[in-house]
Write a protein that holds these residues in place. Structure first.
Motif, mmCIF file in Angstrom:
data_model
loop_
_atom_site.group_PDB
_atom_site.id
_atom_site.type_symbol
_atom_site.label_atom_id
_atom_site.label_comp_id
_atom_site.label_asym_id
_atom_site.label_seq_id
_atom_site.Cartn_x
_atom_site.Cartn_y
_atom_site.Cartn_z
ATOM 1 N N GLU A 1 0.865 -1.102 -0.007
ATOM 2 C CA GLU A 1 -0.007 0.004 -0.017
ATOM 3 C C GLU A 1 0.931 1.176 0.063
ATOM 4 O OE1 GLU A 1 -3.819 -0.454 3.012
ATOM 5 O OE2 GLU A 1 -2.118 -1.996 3.462
ATOM 6 N N ILE A 2 1.945 1.192 0.790
ATOM 7 C CA ILE A 2 2.628 2.436 0.794
ATOM 8 C C ILE A 2 3.475 2.689 -0.400
ATOM 9 C CG2 ILE A 2 4.676 3.533 2.136
ATOM 10 C CD1 ILE A 2 2.437 3.116 4.068
ATOM 11 N N GLY A 3 4.235 1.435 -0.757
ATOM 12 C CA GLY A 3 5.001 1.593 -2.103
ATOM 13 C C GLY A 3 4.170 1.855 -3.332
ATOM 14 N N GLN A 4 3.012 1.489 -3.447
ATOM 15 C CA GLN A 4 1.986 2.024 -4.678
ATOM 16 C C GLN A 4 1.832 3.370 -4.608
ATOM 17 O OE1 GLN A 4 0.405 0.488 -7.204
ATOM 18 N NE2 GLN A 4 1.814 -1.300 -7.092
ATOM 19 N N ALA A 5 1.538 3.992 -3.205
ATOM 20 C CA ALA A 5 1.064 5.333 -3.169
ATOM 21 C C ALA A 5 2.247 6.323 -3.577
ATOM 22 C CB ALA A 5 0.681 5.402 -1.682
ATOM 23 N N VAL A 6 3.580 5.797 -2.788
ATOM 24 C CA VAL A 6 4.663 6.686 -2.965
ATOM 25 C C VAL A 6 4.966 6.575 -4.757
ATOM 26 C CG1 VAL A 6 7.122 6.977 -2.778
ATOM 27 C CG2 VAL A 6 5.859 6.346 -0.788
ATOM 28 N N LYS A 7 4.799 5.468 -5.281
ATOM 29 C CA LYS A 7 5.105 5.368 -6.609
ATOM 30 C C LYS A 7 4.245 6.465 -7.369
ATOM 31 C CE LYS A 7 4.772 1.753 -10.065
ATOM 32 N NZ LYS A 7 4.390 0.355 -10.222
ATOM 33 N N ASN A 8 2.908 6.264 -7.320
ATOM 34 C CA ASN A 8 2.100 7.174 -7.752
ATOM 35 C C ASN A 8 1.968 8.626 -7.334
ATOM 36 O OD1 ASN A 8 1.480 4.710 -9.402
ATOM 37 N ND2 ASN A 8 -0.321 4.377 -7.636
ATOM 38 N N GLY A 9 3.115 9.041 -6.586
ATOM 39 C CA GLY A 9 3.049 10.480 -6.088
ATOM 40 C C GLY A 9 1.969 10.859 -5.271
ATOM 41 N N GLN A 10 1.192 10.055 -4.606
ATOM 42 C CA GLN A 10 0.268 10.159 -3.429
ATOM 43 C C GLN A 10 0.799 9.995 -2.038
ATOM 44 O OE1 GLN A 10 -1.674 6.771 -4.877
ATOM 45 N NE2 GLN A 10 -3.324 7.838 -5.834
ATOM 46 N N THR A 11 1.914 11.285 -1.672
ATOM 47 C CA THR A 11 2.497 11.221 -0.652
ATOM 48 C C THR A 11 1.644 11.225 0.859
ATOM 49 O OG1 THR A 11 4.238 12.357 -1.829
ATOM 50 C CG2 THR A 11 4.403 12.336 0.710
ATOM 51 N N LYS A 12 0.490 12.283 0.661
ATOM 52 C CA LYS A 12 -0.360 12.463 1.763
ATOM 53 C C LYS A 12 -0.983 11.113 2.085
ATOM 54 C CE LYS A 12 -4.068 15.567 3.238
ATOM 55 N NZ LYS A 12 -4.785 14.432 3.797
ATOM 56 N N GLN A 13 -1.362 10.266 1.011
ATOM 57 C CA GLN A 13 -2.288 9.021 1.155
ATOM 58 C C GLN A 13 -1.123 7.919 1.642
ATOM 59 O OE1 GLN A 13 -3.963 7.359 -2.495
ATOM 60 N NE2 GLN A 13 -4.359 5.270 -1.415
ATOM 61 N N ALA A 14 0.001 7.967 1.437
ATOM 62 C CA ALA A 14 1.095 6.944 2.070
ATOM 63 C C ALA A 14 1.240 7.149 3.240
ATOM 64 C CB ALA A 14 2.116 7.256 1.205
ATOM 65 N N GLU A 15 1.253 8.661 3.677
ATOM 66 C CA GLU A 15 1.426 8.956 5.202
ATOM 67 C C GLU A 15 0.302 8.457 6.010
ATOM 68 O OE1 GLU A 15 2.263 13.096 5.254
ATOM 69 O OE2 GLU A 15 4.267 12.892 4.503
ATOM 70 N N GLU A 16 -0.966 8.694 5.416
ATOM 71 C CA GLU A 16 -2.099 8.149 5.915
ATOM 72 C C GLU A 16 -2.268 6.763 6.425
ATOM 73 O OE1 GLU A 16 -5.413 9.931 3.684
ATOM 74 O OE2 GLU A 16 -4.995 11.943 4.524
ATOM 75 N N ILE A 17 -1.828 5.915 5.354
ATOM 76 C CA ILE A 17 -1.827 4.454 5.541
ATOM 77 C C ILE A 17 -0.940 4.232 6.595
ATOM 78 C CG2 ILE A 17 -1.208 2.327 4.235
ATOM 79 C CD1 ILE A 17 -2.112 3.974 1.551
ATOM 80 N N ALA A 18 0.573 4.759 6.548
ATOM 81 C CA ALA A 18 1.245 4.274 7.366
ATOM 82 C C ALA A 18 0.880 5.010 9.033
ATOM 83 C CB ALA A 18 2.629 5.148 7.307
ATOM 84 N N ALA A 19 0.266 5.877 9.019
ATOM 85 C CA ALA A 19 -0.170 6.391 10.316
ATOM 86 C C ALA A 19 -1.409 5.287 10.875
ATOM 87 C CB ALA A 19 -0.802 7.652 10.331
ATOM 88 N N TRP A 20 -2.160 4.754 9.973
ATOM 89 C CA TRP A 20 -3.222 3.879 10.391
ATOM 90 C C TRP A 20 -2.375 2.732 10.870
ATOM 91 C CZ3 TRP A 20 -4.231 -1.391 9.195
ATOM 92 C CH2 TRP A 20 -5.175 -1.921 9.856
ATOM 93 N N TYR A 21 -1.509 2.113 10.218
ATOM 94 C CA TYR A 21 -0.830 0.792 10.509
ATOM 95 C C TYR A 21 -0.167 1.161 11.844
ATOM 96 C CZ TYR A 21 -1.527 -2.180 6.546
ATOM 97 O OH TYR A 21 -2.081 -2.893 5.562
ATOM 98 N N LYS A 22 0.467 2.300 12.024
ATOM 99 C CA LYS A 22 1.142 2.585 13.294
ATOM 100 C C LYS A 22 0.164 2.692 14.551
ATOM 101 C CE LYS A 22 4.468 5.628 15.504
ATOM 102 N NZ LYS A 22 5.390 6.935 15.553
ATOM 103 N N SER A 23 -1.095 3.114 14.239
ATOM 104 C CA SER A 23 -1.999 3.267 15.362
ATOM 105 C C SER A 23 -2.511 1.941 15.685
ATOM 106 C CB SER A 23 -3.155 4.217 14.841
ATOM 107 O OG SER A 23 -4.010 3.456 13.959
#
Length: 297
Positions: free
Chosen positions: A150-172
């Motif tokens: 999920e993170i890799g795809q979002a970063v690859k597609n330039g969706q930095t905000k989305q990648a950060e949100e996904i990472a924040a969910w997993y961390k939570s």
């Protein structure tokens, strides 16, 4: 952390490995993997096959008998919506995720996730979803996986905000048991360098820094040695029903997916990012799964 820190083989652990139990995708034979790790001077190794735990006992026994610590995991598929959704328009997309058991409870949760993925979540691939991961999160360490995560795809597609949100969910959900994963073939000094992976690595490292999530470097190994790549390409052809001569067949030839030596990894990453090496050992140190054989479970 100064650049002077001397890293040795035992500071690195391969946390992302596919064996022959990843059917038509993994080529690495378990005894050879364990021999390689031991000869290299590493003290632990993980097995993370695609959607299956079928090799776990074989792997555990082989590692233990060679004084190598076995880390038992899986590379699962995360559904784009719920794991039970099977709409051809919306649910063909899925994302990779590495899950490693820390202890007996973690192994039980890993088996639950794997069974549910195969029995209820199967749509092209055995899938889990965020709800299941939250429900069975105890005793598990999570890595964000490769470019197919999920993170890799979002970063690859330039969706930095989305990648950060996904990472924040997993961390939570997983707290300090969540690690971001970068891959060695994104390093400029890798002989088969992938600029696309480099971009993803840089994005992932930035997210790690911003959200205070530790990062590990892996090789996403599908075969043991670089010279096994040809054979792996043939294996992919069997899996996808294509021929080596097909121009537009699925190929992983642009990526070196072998089990790299610790020396090479330390040479590439040790100077600027020693933490991505030492964090792999930190993951291994947190895992203590013991199987008791000969009992009725």
């Amino acid at each position: 952390m100064g650049g002077k820190q001397t890293l040795t083989a035992s500071d690195y652990v391969h946390l992302h490995n596919h064996t022959q139990y990843s059917l038509l995708d993994g080529l690495t034979k378990i005894p050879k993997l364990i021999d390689f790790v031991k000869e290299d001077g590493m003290s632990a190794v993980a097995m993370t096959d695609h959607g299956t735990l079928s090799g776990a006992i074989d792997f555990y026994k082989t590692a233990k008998s060679n004084d190598i610590k076995p880390l038992i995991g899986i590379e699962t598929y995360v559904a784009s919506r719920k794991h039970t959704d099977k709409d051809p328009q919306k649910d063909k997309a899925r994302f990779h995720l590495i899950i490693i058991a820390m202890n007996t409870l973690g192994y039980q949760n890993l088996m639950r996730l794997s069974s549910t993925a195969n029995l209820d979540g199967f749509y092209y691939y055995p899938r889990v979803d965020h709800e299941l991961l939250e429900k069975y999160n105890e005793g598990l360490i999570i890595l964000s996986a490769c470019m197919g995560g999920e993170i890799g795809q979002a970063v690859k597609n330039g969706q930095t905000k989305q990648a950060e949100e996904i990472a924040a969910w997993y961390k939570s959900v997983f707290g300090d048991r969540y690690y971001l994963e970068i891959q060695d073939h994104g390093h400029p000094d890798n002989p088969i360098h992938s600029s696309e992976q480099q971009t993803v690595n840089e994005g992932v490292l930035a997210i790690g820094k911003k959200l205070n999530i530790p990062v590990v470097v892996t090789c996403d190994a599908h075969y043991l040695k670089h010279e096994d790549q040809e054979a792996h390409e043939a294996l992919l052809c069997v899996g996808t029903g294509s021929f080596l001569a097909d121009e537009d067949r699925m190929s992983l030839k642009d990526y070196p997916l072998h089990v790299e030596t610790s020396a090479e990894l330390i040479k590439r990453w040790g100077k600027d990012h020693p933490e991505v090496i030492t964090n792999t050992k930190a993951v291994a140190d947190r895992c203590n799964l013991e199987f008791e054989f000969g009992k009725i479970l």
